[in-house]
Design a protein around this motif. Structure first.
Motif: not given
Length: 366
Positions: A220-235
């Motif tokens: 979802t964070l990557m879908a909204v375009g957040l630059q580091f969404g994958l890292v933040v989502g994993l953490l």
């Protein structure tokens, strides 16, 4: 005739000491076997479910292993490079974020953010420290992970160990049951079942919740375009075993990144906040009740302490055995407390006589 209690404690204490000595001396050697055992334990219910649907054990294990290999290969080829790239960019972008924060604070609070003020120097120092230490930490994590889990272990030893342990899991449990001392077998079985319930509620239940939440937040964070969404989502997903902490820390971090990236575009910042609110609702009202349930699991503080202690003493192999050992110690502690509450040491002679009188009256009434 059973052995005296003191002699039994000697044997059990020696067995525990041997276990920890083996962990200390053979940590790197037994790491792939512990990884294989952990994966087999996690997947054994899936194999049992396929058997109940009509598949043989060997067919069930083959289907599971093929699926596991495909998922692992997809993660390594697709997700791992993107994750490493985003983590590296996040570390490099941290000083710029602190600079922008310093600029904003200077405009809002010019007296506090003077060039020579302590707050200004602190923000500048934090940004530089994160960039220097963050890159060093990232390199250490990657190098140590590749040192402990080499390509050979990933591609050969761990899958082979997992396959054979998963194939013979029920037989291994049955053989271990036959080796139990007959006088204590019922008690040991009861404790083992309690340990399995506590461990499965955390490893299988909470572990699955962590994976689902990591995928949810990252996607979802990557879908909204957040630059580091994958890292933040994993953490955020990895911290999901600590109630509310993952949403609070992950939400604050993600919203901070959103403010840095989408400054002025408040709907986008609000959307990131809505993602974490929705994630907390999903985790607390759907996933945790369904996958973890109400069984007695492991307290988050106990898990954090076990991971910290075993990781510091035994390294990576300590992290693998920390949760099972913590589950076992928790169950044994509850068992010991219950034995104490039922003993004369706790109740005293007065309660002992009351129990005897109540039993005698019950016998007379019968």
């Amino acid at each position: 005739m059973a052995l005296p209690v003191r002699e039994q404690l000697t044997y059990w204490g020696a067995a525990i000491a041997v276990f920890f000595v083996v962990l200390w001396l053979l940590g790197d050697v037994i790491t792939p076997f512990l990884l294989g055992a952990a994966i087999a334990y996690f997947l054994d219910p899936v194999a049992d479910r396929l058997e109940r649907l009509g598949a043989s054990r060997i067919v069930a294990v083959i289907v599971i292993m093929l699926s596991l290999v495909l998922v692992t290969a997809a993660c390594v080829l697709l997700i791992a490079p993107m994750l490493i790239e985003q983590a590296t960019q996040l570390v490099r972008s941290t000083p710029a974020m602190f600079t922008q924060l310093q600029t904003w604070l200077t405009g809002q609070f010019p007296a506090l953010m003077d060039t020579d003020s302590s707050m200004s120097r602190s923000l500048q120092g934090i940004g530089e420290a994160v960039q220097a230490r963050g890159g060093e930490l990232l390199n250490r994590v990657l190098s140590s992970a590749m040192g402990v889990i080499s390509v050979l272990l990933l591609l050969f030893i761990v899958p082979v160990v997992t396959f054979y342990l998963l194939l013979d899991w029920d037989q291994i449990v049955a053989h271990m049951d036959e080796m139990l001392p007959r006088d204590h077998a019922p008690t040991i079985r009861s404790l083992a079942q309690s340990i399995d319930r506590a461990l499965s509620s955390f490893v299988r239940g909470q572990g699955t919740v962590c994976l689902i939440m990591a995928v949810f937040y990252g996607t979802t964070l990557m879908a909204v375009g957040l630059q580091f969404g994958l890292v933040v989502g994993l953490l955020s997903g990895l911290l999901a075993f600590i109630p509310f902490v993952s949403s609070i820390l992950g939400g604050v971090f993600a919203i901070g990144l959103a403010i840095f990236q989408f400054w002025g575009a408040w709907p986008m910042i609000a959307l990131v906040a809505v993602i974490y609110i929705g994630g907390q609702i999903l985790e607390g009202n759907v996933l945790t009740p369904k996958l973890v349930g109400s069984s007695v699991g492991l307290h988050p503080v106990w898990v954090i302490f076990a991971l910290s202690a075993f990781g510091a003493v035994f390294g990576f192999v300590g992290l693998l055995v920390a949760v099972p050992v913590a589950a076992a110690l928790g169950v044994l502690a509850r068992f010991a407390i219950q034995q104490y509450l039922d003993s004369r040491l706790y109740k005293g002679l007065t309660w002992h006589h009351v129990d005897l009188d109540s039993r005698n009256r019950g016998g007379d009434d019968a």
